[in-house]
Design a protein around this motif. Structure first.
Motif, PDB file in Angstrom:
ATOM      1  N   ALA A   1      34.681  77.048  16.209  1.00  0.00           N
ATOM      2  CA  ALA A   1      34.339  75.912  17.045  1.00  0.00           C
ATOM      3  C   ALA A   1      35.003  74.619  16.606  1.00  0.00           C
ATOM      4  O   ALA A   1      35.293  73.757  17.415  1.00  0.00           O
ATOM      5  CB  ALA A   1      32.818  75.723  17.067  1.00  0.00           C
ATOM      6  N   GLU A   2      35.269  74.471  15.318  1.00  0.00           N
ATOM      7  CA  GLU A   2      35.865  73.238  14.824  1.00  0.00           C
ATOM      8  C   GLU A   2      37.345  73.416  14.478  1.00  0.00           C
ATOM      9  O   GLU A   2      37.972  72.505  13.966  1.00  0.00           O
ATOM     10  CB  GLU A   2      35.107  72.748  13.594  1.00  0.00           C
TER      11      GLU A   2
ATOM     12  N   ARG B   1      35.167  73.608  21.605  1.00  0.00           N
ATOM     13  CA  ARG B   1      35.205  72.394  20.794  1.00  0.00           C
ATOM     14  C   ARG B   1      34.383  71.285  21.438  1.00  0.00           C
ATOM     15  O   ARG B   1      33.627  70.579  20.772  1.00  0.00           O
ATOM     16  CB  ARG B   1      36.646  71.935  20.574  1.00  0.00           C
TER      17      ARG B   1
ATOM     18  N   TYR C   1      30.644  72.085  21.169  1.00  0.00           N
ATOM     19  CA  TYR C   1      30.176  71.897  19.795  1.00  0.00           C
ATOM     20  C   TYR C   1      29.983  70.411  19.497  1.00  0.00           C
ATOM     21  O   TYR C   1      29.012  70.007  18.859  1.00  0.00           O
ATOM     22  CB  TYR C   1      31.179  72.511  18.815  1.00  0.00           C
ATOM     23  N   GLN C   2      30.916  69.587  19.965  1.00  0.00           N
ATOM     24  CA  GLN C   2      30.791  68.149  19.784  1.00  0.00           C
ATOM     25  C   GLN C   2      29.574  67.607  20.531  1.00  0.00           C
ATOM     26  O   GLN C   2      28.874  66.724  20.027  1.00  0.00           O
ATOM     27  CB  GLN C   2      32.067  67.453  20.263  1.00  0.00           C
TER      28      GLN C   2
END
Length: 294
Positions: free
Chosen positions: A158-159, A168, A171-172
């Motif tokens: 994810a990062e 991404r 997730y943020q």
């Protein structure tokens, strides 16, 4: 370092000194040591016939484990441990056709890539405080595997730069949801609990948080990762969920003013909004609107 096969076993029957995980000599700051620890007497009794340890009793085993970790901190730049769970280990051996009594089986189990989320960094704390973290890390690791499965294996990256842009972004967004909850609550000592209704069973996570007057937040890394992952899976898969933040708001620096609070939010799968509900037995009033927090 964990993607290399250890030159010497990180966990042996008579582990009185730490063993190196790197295949070549390196500086202390670049080395990693990994071990597994039995976190309960019942687990200790179950594995005695597997030659995992020569300790005559669990008390002796814990003393030797503490000495092992203390020595590793002095010699290695990074020290990590995970709960040595008999059932997980037996399943691993069955899957890979290994004998539970062989050292190679224990080595492979400890550095098994799918289970790396269960590793916890040891920084010299008392073993009595460290063991519960290992138990929680295993439980959290199972939740992470479930969330990753729901996201078709995308969560682990994810990062990363190669991750799907939607992953991404989600997730943020999950990180931002948690940040706004903590910022809006202000300083205090809290516990955050979140549950997402998912196929195969609910995804659950909790984290204890200390929020200082200057805005600094103290939270275990593994708890932060787990909470964010559950929030991320819920938003990514558009699953309904609920969350509660409860504890003591205030601090001694603010004229000693304290009050007990319990706030809740509900997610439709797209966004989180205030709601009156209960999570894991904790009843709470509607929280503040996260959209008003900057």
């Amino acid at each position: 370092m964990l993607d290399r096969e250890p030159r010497e076993p990180p966990m042996s029957r008579n582990s009185r000194r730490p063993r190196r995980c790197s295949a070549e000599p390196s500086q202390r700051s670049e080395e990693a040591f990994v071990t597994g620890i039995l976190t309960g007497e019942a687990d200790f009794e179950r594995v005695r016939s597997w030659r995992v340890t020569d300790a005559p009793d669990y008390g002796t085993y814990l003393r030797e484990a503490g000495e092992l970790l203390a020595g590793a901190v002095e010699e290695y730049g990074t020290v990590r441990a995970r709960m040595f769970h008999p059932e997980d280990f037996a399943d691993y051996c069955l899957l890979h056709g290994l004998d539970v009594r062989e050292q190679v089986a224990r080595d492979g189990y400890l550095v098994n890539p799918p289970l790396r989320t269960q590793l916890v960094t040891y920084r010299g704390e008392d073993l009595a405080d460290f063991l519960p973290r290992l138990v929680r890390a295993r439980e959290g690791g199972l939740v992470l595997c479930h969330a990753d499965l729901l996201m078709d294996g995308a969560l682990c990256g994810a990062e990363g730069a190669a991750a799907d842009p939607r992953v991404r972004w989600t997730y943020q967004q999950a990180s931002e949801v948690f940040r706004r909850v903590l910022v809006g609550a202000g300083c205090g000592a809290y516990e955050f609990r979140v549950v997402v209704d998912a196929p195969g069973g609910p995804l659950e996570a909790r984290a204890r948080v200390l929020h200082w007057e200057d805005g600094a937040v103290r939270i275990n890394d593994e708890d932060l990762d787990l909470v964010t992952a559950v929030l991320c899976a819920g938003l990514y898969c558009e699953l309904p969920g609920a969350a509660v933040l409860h504890g003591t708001q205030g601090s001694g620096a603010l004229c000693g003013e304290y009050r007990q609070v319990a706030w809740a939010w509900r997610s439709t799968g797209y966004e989180w909004s205030p709601a009156e509900l209960a999570v894991a037995g904790v009843a709470a009033a509607p929280g503040f609107s996260l959209g008003t927090v900057v």
